[in-house]
Design a protein around this motif. Sequence first.
Motif, short mmCIF file in Angstrom:
data_model
loop_
_atom_site.label_atom_id
_atom_site.label_comp_id
_atom_site.label_asym_id
_atom_site.label_seq_id
_atom_site.Cartn_x
_atom_site.Cartn_y
_atom_site.Cartn_z
N PRO A 264 37.40 -26.23 -10.37
CA PRO A 264 37.01 -25.23 -11.37
C PRO A 264 37.91 -23.99 -11.31
CG PRO A 264 35.38 -25.36 -9.61
CD PRO A 264 36.40 -26.40 -9.33
N GLN A 265 38.08 -23.37 -12.45
CA GLN A 265 38.85 -22.12 -12.52
C GLN A 265 38.05 -21.04 -11.81
OE1 GLN A 265 41.93 -21.76 -13.97
NE2 GLN A 265 41.97 -19.67 -13.26
N PRO A 266 38.64 -20.39 -10.80
CA PRO A 266 37.89 -19.35 -10.09
C PRO A 266 37.86 -18.05 -10.90
CG PRO A 266 40.10 -19.46 -9.22
CD PRO A 266 39.97 -20.58 -10.24
N ARG A 267 36.97 -17.17 -10.51
CA ARG A 267 36.96 -15.84 -11.12
C ARG A 267 38.25 -15.14 -10.69
NH1 ARG A 267 32.22 -15.14 -13.36
NH2 ARG A 267 30.33 -15.96 -12.40
N PRO A 268 38.87 -14.40 -11.61
CA PRO A 268 40.12 -13.73 -11.24
C PRO A 268 39.87 -12.61 -10.23
CG PRO A 268 39.45 -13.10 -13.45
CD PRO A 268 38.50 -14.16 -12.99
N ARG A 269 40.83 -12.41 -9.38
CA ARG A 269 40.81 -11.26 -8.47
C ARG A 269 41.47 -10.12 -9.24
NH1 ARG A 269 41.37 -13.26 -2.70
NH2 ARG A 269 39.76 -14.86 -2.70
N VAL A 270 41.11 -8.91 -8.89
CA VAL A 270 41.67 -7.75 -9.60
C VAL A 270 42.25 -6.79 -8.58
CG1 VAL A 270 41.17 -5.84 -11.16
CG2 VAL A 270 39.95 -8.00 -11.43
N SER A 271 43.44 -6.30 -8.89
CA SER A 271 44.07 -5.28 -8.05
C SER A 271 44.75 -4.27 -8.97
CB SER A 271 45.10 -5.92 -7.11
OG SER A 271 46.21 -6.39 -7.85
N THR A 272 45.23 -3.20 -8.37
CA THR A 272 45.98 -2.22 -9.16
C THR A 272 47.41 -2.18 -8.68
OG1 THR A 272 45.32 -0.45 -7.67
CG2 THR A 272 43.96 -0.79 -9.62
N TRP A 273 48.30 -1.96 -9.60
CA TRP A 273 49.72 -1.85 -9.31
C TRP A 273 50.27 -0.80 -10.26
CZ3 TRP A 273 52.86 -3.47 -5.59
CH2 TRP A 273 54.23 -3.41 -5.79
N GLY A 274 50.79 0.27 -9.71
CA GLY A 274 51.32 1.34 -10.56
C GLY A 274 50.25 1.99 -11.41
N HIS B 286 45.89 -21.23 -4.37
CA HIS B 286 44.54 -21.69 -4.70
C HIS B 286 44.66 -23.12 -5.26
CE1 HIS B 286 40.63 -22.09 -6.57
NE2 HIS B 286 40.24 -21.03 -5.88
N PRO B 287 43.73 -24.02 -4.89
CA PRO B 287 43.81 -25.41 -5.36
C PRO B 287 43.84 -25.57 -6.88
CG PRO B 287 42.14 -25.19 -3.65
CD PRO B 287 42.61 -23.81 -3.97
N VAL B 288 43.32 -24.59 -7.62
CA VAL B 288 43.32 -24.72 -9.07
C VAL B 288 44.74 -24.72 -9.62
CG1 VAL B 288 43.18 -22.28 -9.77
CG2 VAL B 288 42.06 -24.05 -11.15
N THR B 289 45.68 -24.11 -8.93
CA THR B 289 47.06 -24.07 -9.40
C THR B 289 47.64 -25.48 -9.49
OG1 THR B 289 47.31 -21.88 -8.42
CG2 THR B 289 49.33 -23.05 -9.01
N ALA B 290 47.48 -26.26 -8.44
CA ALA B 290 47.98 -27.64 -8.43
C ALA B 290 47.21 -28.50 -9.43
CB ALA B 290 47.88 -28.24 -7.02
N PHE B 291 45.90 -28.28 -9.54
CA PHE B 291 45.10 -29.06 -10.49
C PHE B 291 45.55 -28.78 -11.92
CE2 PHE B 291 41.25 -29.33 -13.23
CZ PHE B 291 41.09 -30.70 -13.18
N ARG B 292 45.75 -27.52 -12.25
CA ARG B 292 46.19 -27.18 -13.61
C ARG B 292 47.58 -27.74 -13.90
NH1 ARG B 292 44.63 -21.17 -15.44
NH2 ARG B 292 46.33 -21.71 -16.84
N GLN B 293 48.44 -27.72 -12.90
CA GLN B 293 49.78 -28.30 -13.09
C GLN B 293 49.66 -29.80 -13.36
OE1 GLN B 293 52.46 -28.06 -9.73
NE2 GLN B 293 54.23 -28.03 -11.09
N ALA B 294 48.78 -30.49 -12.63
CA ALA B 294 48.59 -31.93 -12.84
C ALA B 294 48.05 -32.20 -14.25
CB ALA B 294 47.64 -32.49 -11.79
N VAL B 295 47.11 -31.38 -14.71
CA VAL B 295 46.57 -31.54 -16.07
C VAL B 295 47.67 -31.34 -17.09
CG1 VAL B 295 45.00 -30.56 -17.79
CG2 VAL B 295 44.22 -30.89 -15.44
#
Length: 134
Positions: free
Chosen positions: A15-25, A36-45
Motif C-alpha cells: 500500500p502507498q504509505p502516508r507521505p512524510r513531511v519536512s521543511t527545506w528552505g 520504502h518497499p512501495v518504491t519497488a512495487f510501484r516500479q514493478a507495476v
Amino acid sequence: MDATLTFTVDGPPVPQPRPRVSTWGGRGRAYTPKGHPVTAFRQAVSIRAALAAKAARWEAQPGPVAVEMDFYFQRPASHLTRTVKGPGAVRAGAPAWPVRADVDNLAKGVLDAITDSGVVWDDNDQVVRLVVAI
C-alpha cells in the motif's frame, strides 16, 4: 471501442504509505522515504503496465477509463496449522482476512504507478470507475 488492458504484478502488494513531511528552505515538502518497499512495487507495476501496453499495441487513452484491481496476499504461517508435510488448513481463530490493508492506499500506489508508466492514460484523474478487491 471498448478496450481492455490486463496485467499481473508478481509479489506481495504494497500500500502507498502516508507521505512524510519536512521543511527545506522554509517550504514544506512531502515525500516517501527512500528504500520504502512501495518504491519497488510501484516500479514493478509501471514496468508491467508498459510491457502489457506494448504487447497489446495499446495507445494511451485520452478519455475516461474504468479500472479493476484484485490484490492477493499470502497468509502468514501463524494463521495455518502445522502438519508433517508443511502448512495445512487455516487455524481456528485465525482472522478471516490474511492481512489488514486499506484498499484505497493499495489502489493509490497502483494508479500513480500506471500514470508514471505514461502508456495507459495521461493522468489517473481519468479514472471514473474503480473497483478494488482484496
